[in-house]
Write an enzyme that holds these catalytic residues in place. Sequence first.
Site, PDB file in Angstrom:
ATOM      1  N   PRO A  49       0.859  -1.257   0.060  1.00 26.07           N
ATOM      2  CA  PRO A  49       0.011   0.083   0.130  1.00 26.07           C
ATOM      3  C   PRO A  49       0.858   1.446   0.002  1.00 26.07           C
ATOM      4  O   PRO A  49       1.937   1.550   0.535  1.00 26.07           O
ATOM      5  CB  PRO A  49      -0.733  -0.045   1.361  1.00 26.07           C
ATOM      6  CG  PRO A  49      -0.192  -1.273   2.151  1.00 26.07           C
ATOM      7  CD  PRO A  49       0.544  -2.051   1.208  1.00 26.07           C
ATOM      8  N   ASN A  50       0.272   2.281  -0.690  1.00 26.61           N
ATOM      9  CA  ASN A  50       0.829   3.698  -0.644  1.00 26.61           C
ATOM     10  C   ASN A  50       2.292   3.689  -1.654  1.00 26.61           C
ATOM     11  O   ASN A  50       2.538   4.921  -1.938  1.00 26.61           O
ATOM     12  CB  ASN A  50       0.978   4.265   0.615  1.00 26.61           C
ATOM     13  CG  ASN A  50      -0.192   4.404   1.385  1.00 26.61           C
ATOM     14  OD1 ASN A  50      -1.135   4.801   1.006  1.00 26.61           O
ATOM     15  ND2 ASN A  50      -0.134   3.737   2.591  1.00 26.61           N
ATOM     16  N   ARG A  57       4.607  12.466  -2.420  1.00 22.53           N
ATOM     17  CA  ARG A  57       4.737  13.125  -1.008  1.00 22.53           C
ATOM     18  C   ARG A  57       5.881  12.444  -0.174  1.00 22.53           C
ATOM     19  O   ARG A  57       6.511  11.715  -0.634  1.00 22.53           O
ATOM     20  CB  ARG A  57       3.583  12.586  -0.431  1.00 22.53           C
ATOM     21  CG  ARG A  57       2.173  13.389  -0.782  1.00 22.53           C
ATOM     22  CD  ARG A  57       0.983  13.570  -0.112  1.00 22.53           C
ATOM     23  NE  ARG A  57       0.047  14.366  -0.767  1.00 22.53           N
ATOM     24  CZ  ARG A  57      -0.830  14.991  -0.501  1.00 22.53           C
ATOM     25  NH1 ARG A  57      -0.798  15.451   0.960  1.00 22.53           N
ATOM     26  NH2 ARG A  57      -1.584  15.895  -0.995  1.00 22.53           N
ATOM     27  N   TYR A  84      11.074   9.325   1.310  1.00 21.71           N
ATOM     28  CA  TYR A  84      11.376   8.400   0.384  1.00 21.71           C
ATOM     29  C   TYR A  84      11.999   8.815  -1.267  1.00 21.71           C
ATOM     30  O   TYR A  84      11.676   8.243  -2.199  1.00 21.71           O
ATOM     31  CB  TYR A  84       9.676   8.131  -0.102  1.00 21.71           C
ATOM     32  CG  TYR A  84       8.989   7.322   1.245  1.00 21.71           C
ATOM     33  CD1 TYR A  84       9.456   6.206   1.667  1.00 21.71           C
ATOM     34  CD2 TYR A  84       7.911   7.959   1.692  1.00 21.71           C
ATOM     35  CE1 TYR A  84       8.870   5.546   2.712  1.00 21.71           C
ATOM     36  CE2 TYR A  84       7.202   7.325   2.847  1.00 21.71           C
ATOM     37  CZ  TYR A  84       7.594   6.134   3.293  1.00 21.71           C
ATOM     38  OH  TYR A  84       7.351   5.492   4.391  1.00 21.71           O
ATOM     39  N   ASN A 106       8.364  -5.338  -1.004  1.00 25.49           N
ATOM     40  CA  ASN A 106       7.918  -4.447   0.025  1.00 25.49           C
ATOM     41  C   ASN A 106       6.683  -4.148   0.008  1.00 25.49           C
ATOM     42  O   ASN A 106       5.876  -3.467  -0.634  1.00 25.49           O
ATOM     43  CB  ASN A 106       8.742  -2.991  -0.596  1.00 25.49           C
ATOM     44  CG  ASN A 106       8.754  -1.817   0.311  1.00 25.49           C
ATOM     45  OD1 ASN A 106       8.029  -1.966   1.464  1.00 25.49           O
ATOM     46  ND2 ASN A 106       9.083  -0.797   0.106  1.00 25.49           N
ATOM     47  N   ALA A 164       3.429  -0.724   4.819  1.00 30.99           N
ATOM     48  CA  ALA A 164       2.800  -0.937   6.290  1.00 30.99           C
ATOM     49  C   ALA A 164       2.595  -2.355   6.569  1.00 30.99           C
ATOM     50  O   ALA A 164       2.672  -2.841   7.937  1.00 30.99           O
ATOM     51  CB  ALA A 164       1.732  -0.205   6.534  1.00 30.99           C
ATOM     52  N   GLU A 186      13.257  -8.951   1.118  1.00 27.33           N
ATOM     53  CA  GLU A 186      12.476  -7.870   1.436  1.00 27.33           C
ATOM     54  C   GLU A 186      13.344  -6.628   1.289  1.00 27.33           C
ATOM     55  O   GLU A 186      14.589  -6.670   1.808  1.00 27.33           O
ATOM     56  CB  GLU A 186      11.931  -8.032   2.922  1.00 27.33           C
ATOM     57  CG  GLU A 186      11.019  -6.917   3.614  1.00 27.33           C
ATOM     58  CD  GLU A 186      10.190  -7.345   4.616  1.00 27.33           C
ATOM     59  OE1 GLU A 186       9.544  -8.109   4.505  1.00 27.33           O
ATOM     60  OE2 GLU A 186      10.460  -6.385   5.679  1.00 27.33           O
ATOM     61  N   HIS A 236      13.156  -2.271   2.154  1.00 30.91           N
ATOM     62  CA  HIS A 236      12.542  -1.095   2.630  1.00 30.91           C
ATOM     63  C   HIS A 236      13.359   0.111   2.152  1.00 30.91           C
ATOM     64  O   HIS A 236      14.646   0.167   2.098  1.00 30.91           O
ATOM     65  CB  HIS A 236      12.320  -0.948   4.134  1.00 30.91           C
ATOM     66  CG  HIS A 236      11.199  -2.099   4.566  1.00 30.91           C
ATOM     67  ND1 HIS A 236       9.967  -1.999   4.305  1.00 30.91           N
ATOM     68  CD2 HIS A 236      11.668  -3.297   5.124  1.00 30.91           C
ATOM     69  CE1 HIS A 236       9.303  -2.963   4.844  1.00 30.91           C
ATOM     70  NE2 HIS A 236      10.441  -3.886   5.266  1.00 30.91           N
ATOM     71  N   SER A 252      13.302   3.353   3.137  1.00 26.56           N
ATOM     72  CA  SER A 252      13.573   3.810   4.669  1.00 26.56           C
ATOM     73  C   SER A 252      14.156   2.936   5.465  1.00 26.56           C
ATOM     74  O   SER A 252      14.023   1.605   5.153  1.00 26.56           O
ATOM     75  CB  SER A 252      12.502   4.876   5.157  1.00 26.56           C
ATOM     76  OG  SER A 252      11.630   3.812   5.644  1.00 26.56           O
ATOM     77  N   ARG A 280      13.131   4.688  12.383  1.00 25.99           N
ATOM     78  CA  ARG A 280      11.893   5.495  12.234  1.00 25.99           C
ATOM     79  C   ARG A 280      11.196   5.106  13.486  1.00 25.99           C
ATOM     80  O   ARG A 280      11.662   4.728  14.726  1.00 25.99           O
ATOM     81  CB  ARG A 280      11.218   5.020  11.054  1.00 25.99           C
ATOM     82  CG  ARG A 280      12.099   5.541   9.768  1.00 25.99           C
ATOM     83  CD  ARG A 280      11.216   5.387   8.294  1.00 25.99           C
ATOM     84  NE  ARG A 280      10.087   6.312   8.637  1.00 25.99           N
ATOM     85  CZ  ARG A 280       9.067   5.914   7.582  1.00 25.99           C
ATOM     86  NH1 ARG A 280       9.106   5.215   6.638  1.00 25.99           N
ATOM     87  NH2 ARG A 280       8.186   6.864   7.754  1.00 25.99           N
TER      88      ARG A 280
HETATM   89  O1  CA2 Z   1      10.472   2.290   3.733  1.00 24.81           O
HETATM   90  C1  CA2 Z   1       9.890   1.634   3.314  1.00 24.81           C
HETATM   91  O2  CA2 Z   1       9.900   1.119   2.100  1.00 24.81           O
HETATM   92  C2  CA2 Z   1       8.457   1.197   4.046  1.00 24.81           C
HETATM   93  O3  CA2 Z   1       7.742  -0.134   3.437  1.00 24.81           O
HETATM   94  C3  CA2 Z   1       7.416   2.121   3.287  1.00 24.81           C
HETATM   95  C4  CA2 Z   1       5.897   2.044   3.770  1.00 24.81           C
HETATM   96  C5  CA2 Z   1       5.971   2.276   5.374  1.00 24.81           C
HETATM   97  O4  CA2 Z   1       4.741   2.006   5.801  1.00 24.81           O
HETATM   98  C6  CA2 Z   1       7.253   1.219   5.918  1.00 24.81           C
HETATM   99  O5  CA2 Z   1       6.981   1.289   7.222  1.00 24.81           O
HETATM  100  C7  CA2 Z   1       8.456   1.499   5.324  1.00 24.81           C
HETATM  101  C8  CA2 Z   1       5.057   3.241   3.169  1.00 24.81           C
HETATM  102  C9  CA2 Z   1       4.867   3.417   1.834  1.00 24.81           C
HETATM  103  C10 CA2 Z   1       4.198   4.835   1.693  1.00 24.81           C
HETATM  104  O6  CA2 Z   1       5.136   5.478   0.566  1.00 24.81           O
HETATM  105  C11 CA2 Z   1       4.608   6.755   0.425  1.00 24.81           C
HETATM  106  C12 CA2 Z   1       5.326   7.414  -0.375  1.00 24.81           C
HETATM  107  C13 CA2 Z   1       5.055   8.672  -0.970  1.00 24.81           C
HETATM  108  C14 CA2 Z   1       4.095   9.326  -0.300  1.00 24.81           C
HETATM  109  C15 CA2 Z   1       3.497   8.670   0.774  1.00 24.81           C
HETATM  110  C16 CA2 Z   1       3.670   7.362   1.126  1.00 24.81           C
END
Ligand code: CA2
Length: 144
Positions: free
Chosen positions: A10-11, A18, A23, A75, A78, A99, A101, A103, A108
């Site tokens: 997701p996202n 954003r 990211y 990836n 969340a 896997e 990530h 970030s 975090r």
């Molecule tokens: O660091 C990562 O790749 C995460 O998997 C990214 C997830 C986060 O929930 C994990 O804790 C770490 C979130 C992806 C959301 O990505 C966005 C990108 C741009 C704007 C908003 C969200």
Amino acid sequence: MKKIAILHGPNLDRLGRRQPAIYGTATLKDLEKMIRAEAKKIGFTVTFFQSAHEGALVDKIHALTDRGTEAFVVNFGAYSHTSIALRDALAASGLPAVEVHISDIKKREKFRHHSMTAGACRAMISGKGFPGYLEALQRLPKYL
Ligand code: CA2
């Protein structure tokens, strides 16, 4: 050519729109282009799937497994921190997974420190930005 599937949770389709401080500014399309180029060098064929739905990701893991996928780069966003269903699906596939990530989840919020799904993966790469996906591809041959 080994068949590798790249799964995004997701996202991640919002990348580049954003939270650039966390990211970066590149989009999911840019990321997939980078992955495709690296896969070509290694000799992998890659398919991509992104979903905000846990069940859709589970179903996709099973379908890809049945259709001859040989490894996963994942990836789950969340869901990485919470999803026993995705962990079980990867484990049930019997296929190697790495896997990624973007970030550094350990630097975090505390609720991101643990990955539930990493337990079904051979390795986790965290905090290296988009190059982390390329490193995941480079690591896969030793598991195949
Ligand atoms: O660091 C990562 O790749 C995460 O998997 C990214 C997830 C986060 O929930 C994990 O804790 C770490 C979130 C992806 C959301 O990505 C966005 C990108 C741009 C704007 C908003 C969200």
